[in-house]
Every structure is written in structure tokens, then in C-alpha cells.
Design a protein around this motif. Structure first.
Motif, mmCIF file in Angstrom:
data_model
loop_
_atom_site.group_PDB
_atom_site.id
_atom_site.type_symbol
_atom_site.label_atom_id
_atom_site.label_comp_id
_atom_site.label_asym_id
_atom_site.label_seq_id
_atom_site.Cartn_x
_atom_site.Cartn_y
_atom_site.Cartn_z
ATOM 1 N N GLY A 228 0.828 -1.196 0.000
ATOM 2 C CA GLY A 228 0.000 0.000 0.000
ATOM 3 C C GLY A 228 0.858 1.240 0.000
ATOM 4 O O GLY A 228 1.674 1.446 -0.885
ATOM 5 N N THR A 229 0.706 2.065 1.015
ATOM 6 C CA THR A 229 1.518 3.273 1.164
ATOM 7 C C THR A 229 2.657 3.046 2.158
ATOM 8 O O THR A 229 3.209 4.002 2.702
ATOM 9 N N MET A 230 3.021 1.782 2.389
ATOM 10 C CA MET A 230 4.036 1.458 3.390
ATOM 11 C C MET A 230 5.140 0.609 2.779
ATOM 12 O O MET A 230 4.942 -0.064 1.766
ATOM 13 N N ASN A 231 6.300 0.614 3.415
ATOM 14 C CA ASN A 231 7.300 -0.414 3.154
ATOM 15 C C ASN A 231 6.814 -1.714 3.798
ATOM 16 O O ASN A 231 5.938 -1.700 4.664
ATOM 17 N N VAL A 232 7.370 -2.851 3.381
ATOM 18 C CA VAL A 232 6.845 -4.123 3.869
ATOM 19 C C VAL A 232 7.987 -5.031 4.323
ATOM 20 O O VAL A 232 9.077 -5.034 3.731
ATOM 21 N N PHE A 233 7.725 -5.766 5.403
ATOM 22 C CA PHE A 233 8.681 -6.710 5.991
ATOM 23 C C PHE A 233 8.041 -8.094 6.043
ATOM 24 O O PHE A 233 6.843 -8.227 6.294
ATOM 25 N N PHE A 234 8.888 -9.115 5.840
ATOM 26 C CA PHE A 234 8.454 -10.510 5.924
ATOM 27 C C PHE A 234 9.370 -11.220 6.917
ATOM 28 O O PHE A 234 10.588 -11.116 6.830
ATOM 29 N N ARG A 235 8.765 -11.945 7.846
ATOM 30 C CA ARG A 235 9.553 -12.752 8.769
ATOM 31 C C ARG A 235 9.471 -14.212 8.336
ATOM 32 O O ARG A 235 8.392 -14.815 8.356
ATOM 33 N N VAL A 236 10.607 -14.736 7.923
ATOM 34 C CA VAL A 236 10.713 -16.141 7.524
ATOM 35 C C VAL A 236 11.636 -16.821 8.526
ATOM 36 O O VAL A 236 12.817 -16.473 8.634
ATOM 37 N N GLY A 237 11.096 -17.760 9.287
ATOM 38 C CA GLY A 237 11.862 -18.323 10.390
ATOM 39 C C GLY A 237 12.132 -17.219 11.398
ATOM 40 O O GLY A 237 11.211 -16.565 11.883
ATOM 41 N N ASP A 238 13.391 -16.980 11.693
ATOM 42 C CA ASP A 238 13.767 -15.893 12.595
ATOM 43 C C ASP A 238 14.450 -14.747 11.859
ATOM 44 O O ASP A 238 15.122 -13.922 12.479
ATOM 45 N N THR A 239 14.288 -14.693 10.539
ATOM 46 C CA THR A 239 14.918 -13.646 9.735
ATOM 47 C C THR A 239 13.869 -12.668 9.223
ATOM 48 O O THR A 239 12.833 -13.062 8.692
ATOM 49 N N LEU A 240 14.156 -11.389 9.389
ATOM 50 C CA LEU A 240 13.291 -10.327 8.900
ATOM 51 C C LEU A 240 13.818 -9.884 7.538
ATOM 52 O O LEU A 240 14.974 -9.476 7.415
ATOM 53 N N ILE A 241 12.972 -9.965 6.521
ATOM 54 C CA ILE A 241 13.383 -9.669 5.151
ATOM 55 C C ILE A 241 12.624 -8.449 4.643
ATOM 56 O O ILE A 241 11.400 -8.340 4.817
ATOM 57 N N THR A 242 13.339 -7.521 4.008
ATOM 58 C CA THR A 242 12.698 -6.386 3.340
ATOM 59 C C THR A 242 13.470 -6.067 2.073
ATOM 60 O O THR A 242 14.682 -6.305 1.987
ATOM 61 N N ALA A 243 12.762 -5.544 1.099
ATOM 62 C CA ALA A 243 13.378 -5.268 -0.196
ATOM 63 C C ALA A 243 14.364 -4.115 -0.096
ATOM 64 O O ALA A 243 14.154 -3.163 0.670
ATOM 65 N N PRO A 244 15.448 -4.150 -0.865
ATOM 66 C CA PRO A 244 16.357 -3.012 -0.918
ATOM 67 C C PRO A 244 15.688 -1.844 -1.634
ATOM 68 O O PRO A 244 14.851 -2.053 -2.531
ATOM 69 N N THR A 245 15.995 -0.628 -1.241
ATOM 70 C CA THR A 245 15.433 0.528 -1.922
ATOM 71 C C THR A 245 16.065 0.675 -3.296
ATOM 72 O O THR A 245 17.210 0.293 -3.525
ATOM 73 N N ASN A 246 15.296 1.221 -4.206
ATOM 74 C CA ASN A 246 15.775 1.519 -5.555
ATOM 75 C C ASN A 246 14.906 2.645 -6.096
ATOM 76 O O ASN A 246 14.205 3.309 -5.322
ATOM 77 N N ASP A 247 14.917 2.882 -7.398
ATOM 78 C CA ASP A 247 14.128 3.997 -7.903
ATOM 79 C C ASP A 247 12.639 3.691 -8.017
ATOM 80 O O ASP A 247 11.866 4.516 -8.485
ATOM 81 N N ARG A 248 12.217 2.509 -7.545
ATOM 82 C CA ARG A 248 10.797 2.169 -7.478
ATOM 83 C C ARG A 248 10.264 2.177 -6.050
ATOM 84 O O ARG A 248 9.049 2.196 -5.858
ATOM 85 N N ILE A 249 11.149 2.108 -5.078
ATOM 86 C CA ILE A 249 10.734 1.885 -3.689
ATOM 87 C C ILE A 249 11.095 3.092 -2.829
ATOM 88 O O ILE A 249 12.224 3.595 -2.869
ATOM 89 N N LEU A 250 10.140 3.542 -2.039
ATOM 90 C CA LEU A 250 10.359 4.685 -1.159
ATOM 91 C C LEU A 250 11.332 4.339 -0.036
ATOM 92 O O LEU A 250 11.215 3.285 0.594
ATOM 93 N N ASP A 251 12.268 5.218 0.207
ATOM 94 C CA ASP A 251 13.242 5.048 1.277
ATOM 95 C C ASP A 251 12.615 5.519 2.589
ATOM 96 O O ASP A 251 12.854 6.625 3.059
ATOM 97 N N GLY A 252 11.796 4.647 3.172
ATOM 98 C CA GLY A 252 10.994 5.027 4.328
ATOM 99 C C GLY A 252 11.821 5.306 5.573
ATOM 100 O O GLY A 252 12.723 4.536 5.913
ATOM 101 N N VAL A 253 11.490 6.376 6.277
ATOM 102 C CA VAL A 253 12.179 6.716 7.524
ATOM 103 C C VAL A 253 11.847 5.679 8.595
ATOM 104 O O VAL A 253 12.720 5.242 9.346
ATOM 105 N N THR A 254 10.579 5.256 8.660
ATOM 106 C CA THR A 254 10.205 4.217 9.617
ATOM 107 C C THR A 254 10.892 2.904 9.260
ATOM 108 O O THR A 254 11.352 2.174 10.143
ATOM 109 N N ARG A 255 10.980 2.590 7.966
ATOM 110 C CA ARG A 255 11.675 1.382 7.516
ATOM 111 C C ARG A 255 13.116 1.375 8.009
ATOM 112 O O ARG A 255 13.590 0.377 8.573
ATOM 113 N N LYS A 256 13.829 2.468 7.786
ATOM 114 C CA LYS A 256 15.223 2.549 8.225
ATOM 115 C C LYS A 256 15.336 2.408 9.740
ATOM 116 O O LYS A 256 16.262 1.755 10.247
#
Length: 348
Positions: A228-256
Motif C-alpha cells: 500500500g503506502t508502506m514499506n513491507v517486511f516478511f519474517r521467515v523463520g527468525d529472519t526479517l526480510i525487506t526489499a532493498p530501496t531503488n528507484d521504485r521503492i520509497l526510502d521510508g524513515v520508519t523502515r530505516k
């Protein structure tokens, strides 16, 4: 020097702070500054009021407009804090540059934020979930419909008292046709048109019972990028995964902030591409524990289920919820309830 004109009577008594609709109520004052003849001038704080614009203003025709989202918080002693305003200011100017809008001076930006929030500090309520949402924005105001960048702009800051953006866990639909942004575009920028373009596919998702869309890459619709209007995180096992920022993805302050907090809490964080195929494999193996979105308005919003194609996948309830741990850690800093080892709080 910022000129200040105060309102004659506050409207604060007209607002029920326990029954707020997000972004519908605004405080007594706003900041304005005008750009023309190659420079910013006339910075002023004035009573909140409607604007008068010529129908030929270029913002209406070519969409030159960017904005930011920030918050101020009040602790139990009445002290008011901004959260990482330097990050929002830097991102605002990065967005402005991409849309050929002149950058706004960082020192004046911060001074305006502090003065405006301080003047309307009574609108910042103490207590968990309460905050003052801060909306800086800039738009092209030159009169003329020639297809070229404007020579005149208005920079403004308005304030809105808010509570929680989402009050429940979200159901999200993975996009497999529509795209939020493309390579080389303006997806990384807080451009107003980015949000207008996603309203239609989001409405289609809501007709199917979903709250939001998880956006995928525009070329293959295979890699998961934003929620939606947010960055997104996925927890697989005990690892938190999020996409790297690029020219398609907002560099969210909350994400950082979440990434830094997770590492401070000794959680495993992986910043890498994460595919729909991997997501489904993790779901079917039982390794997918959590999905949550992050953003200024929502802070952290947990996902209860996701849809892909015609299938709905319900997520489990987990006892060691990373979303809750990280949200509590973040809000302890924002509300001055705990230590701030990163220096993110700025007292007004």
C-alpha cells in the motif's frame, strides 16, 4: 526571519481528540513560503485558511507536487518531540529534485517545523497512539499551461492531530497486473501522482475484501516491494526480510528505523529481493511467521492474511511477535518512554 501572524481564536475546542478521523482536522496555523525570481522568500506562519489559485496553475495540469509525512509526539510531562526530521527534510529535497522543483533550504525547513509545532503544541496530545501529523508539501503555482517546469512554487506545512491509522490487522492482495512504479520513474519520490495512480487498483482490491495491495516489480510481478503506502517486511523463520530501496521503492524513515532497531535487538535482518515464489514456499513449509507494513502514518501494521491470484493465505498467530516488539521499541523512543541510543528525538 519567519513572520508570525497568530489566529484570533483557537478552534481546538471544536475537536474531539478521542474521535479523530485521520487527516481530517487541522490546527490553527500553517507555514507558507513562496519561490519566484529564482529564490525562496516571505517565510511566514499564518492562520490556517483556504488557498486561492488560478485555474492555470501548473500543478493542476502537470502534477508538479511533492510532500512529506512526519509526526510530533508529546510525553507525559508535556514535552514535544520531532522524530528524525533530518531524514524527512533530505528525502523531501530528493523528491523535489526529481520533479524539477527547487529544493527548500534545510535550515529554514527545520526552523519552520519547530516554530509551527511549538505554536500549536496544545494540539499534540499525550498518550499512546496520539500524535501530531506534519504534512510539508510544495506545488507549482505559476499561471500557464505550457508543458515546462513552473517558475513559481508554494511551500507549506500543515498539522493534523491523529490517532492510529489502522485499528486492525490488514488483509493484503499481491499485485499481479497493476504497478505502483517502474524503473527510471518516480517511485522513490514522495510525488503526489504516485498515490493517485494506486487508488484505482487499491479500490479493486477492496472490492474483494482486502485493505491494501502489496506491490510487485513492474516487469515480472515476481518480487515483493511495498505494501500500500508502506514499506513491507516478511519474517521467515527468525529472519526479517525487506526489499532493498531503488528507484521504485520509497526510502521510508520508519523502515530505516525498524532495520536499526531490529539489529539493536539482535534480530536477523536481510535486505534483499524477496519473491512471490519464496513467499508461497515459506508459507507452505510453515516458515512464514509474519508480514507487516511500516510507515509514518501507520507506524507498524501487522498483516493477518494475504491473497495471490484467487487464493487466500491466513497467517498464524505467533507468541514472539516481531511486529509488536519493534513497534513498542520504536514508540518508546518517539514518546520519550525509554532511552534513545540513536539520537532520533528532537525536543521542541
Amino acid at each position: 526571519m519567519i513572520e508570525v501572524s497568530r489566529c484570533s481564536k483557537s478552534r481546538i475546542e471544536q475537536v474531539d481528540f478521542n474521535q479523530l478521523t485521520f487527516g481530517k482536522n487541522f490546527t490553527d496555523h500553517m507555514f507558507c513560503c513562496t519561490y519566484d525570481q529564482g529564490q525562496w522568500h516571505n517565510p511566514r506562519i499564518i492562520p490556517y485558511a483556504p488557498l486561492t489559485l488560478d485555474p492555470g496553475a501548473k500543478v493542476f495540469h502537470y502534477g508538479q507536487a511533492v510532500f512529506e509525512g512526519m509526526k510530533a509526539f508529546k510525553d507525559d510531562t508535556g514535552s514535544v518531540f520531532l522524530f528524525r526530521p533530518d531524514q524527512n527534510i533530505a528525502r523531501f529535497n530528493k523528491s523535489a529534485e526529481r520533479l524539477a522543483i527547487p529544493e527548500f533550504p534545510e535550515d529554514l525547513f527545520l526552523e519552520a517545523l519547530k516554530m509551527l509545532v511549538n505554536i500549536d503544541r496544545d494540539w499534540v496530545k499525550s498518550g499512546h497512539g496520539h500524535a501530531l501529523y506534519i504534512r510539508p508539501f510544495v506545488f507549482a503555482s505559476e499561471n500557464g499551461i505550457a508543458a515546462s517546469p513552473s517558475a513559481r512554487y508554494e511551500f507549506m506545512i500543515v498539522l493534523s492531530p491523529v490517532t492510529a491509522y489502522y485499528s486492525e490487522k490488514l488483509k493484503v492482495l499481491i499485485a499481479d497486473h497493476y504497478s505502483r512504479a517502474a524503473d527510471g520513474g518516480v517511485g522513490f519520490a514522495k510525488a503526489a501522482g504516485n498515490y493517485a495512480a494506486q487508488f484505482y487498483p487499491t479500490n479493486l482490491a477492496r472490492e474483494k475484501g482486502y485493505h491494501q495491495v502489496i506491490w510487485t516489480d513492474a516487469s515480472s510481478h515476481e518480487f515483493l516491494e511495498e505494501a500500500g503506502t508502506m514499506n513491507v517486511f516478511f519474517r521467515v523463520g527468525d529472519t526479517l526480510i525487506t526489499a532493498p530501496t531503488n528507484d521504485r521503492i520509497l526510502d521510508g524513515v520508519t523502515r530505516k528505523s525498524i532495520i536499526e532497531l531490529a539489529r539493536e535487538l539482535h534480530l536477523d535482518v536481510a535486505i534483499r529481493k524477496f519473491s512471490v515464489t519464496e513467499l508461497l514456499e515459506a508459507y507452505h513449509s510453515g516458515d512464514l511467521k509474519e508480514i507487516f507494513g511500516s510507515g509514518t502514518a501507520a507506524t507498524i501494521s501487522a498483516v493477518s492474511a494475504f491473497g495471490h491470484k484467487e487464493n487466500l493465505y491466513m497467517l498464524p498467530e505467533v507468541s514472539d511477535c516481531y511486529a509488536d516488539r519493534l513497534k513498542h521499541a520504536l514508540q518508546d523512543i518517539q514518546y520519550n518512554l525509554g532511552k534513545d541510543p540513536f539520537g532520533w528525538r528532537l525536543k521542541i
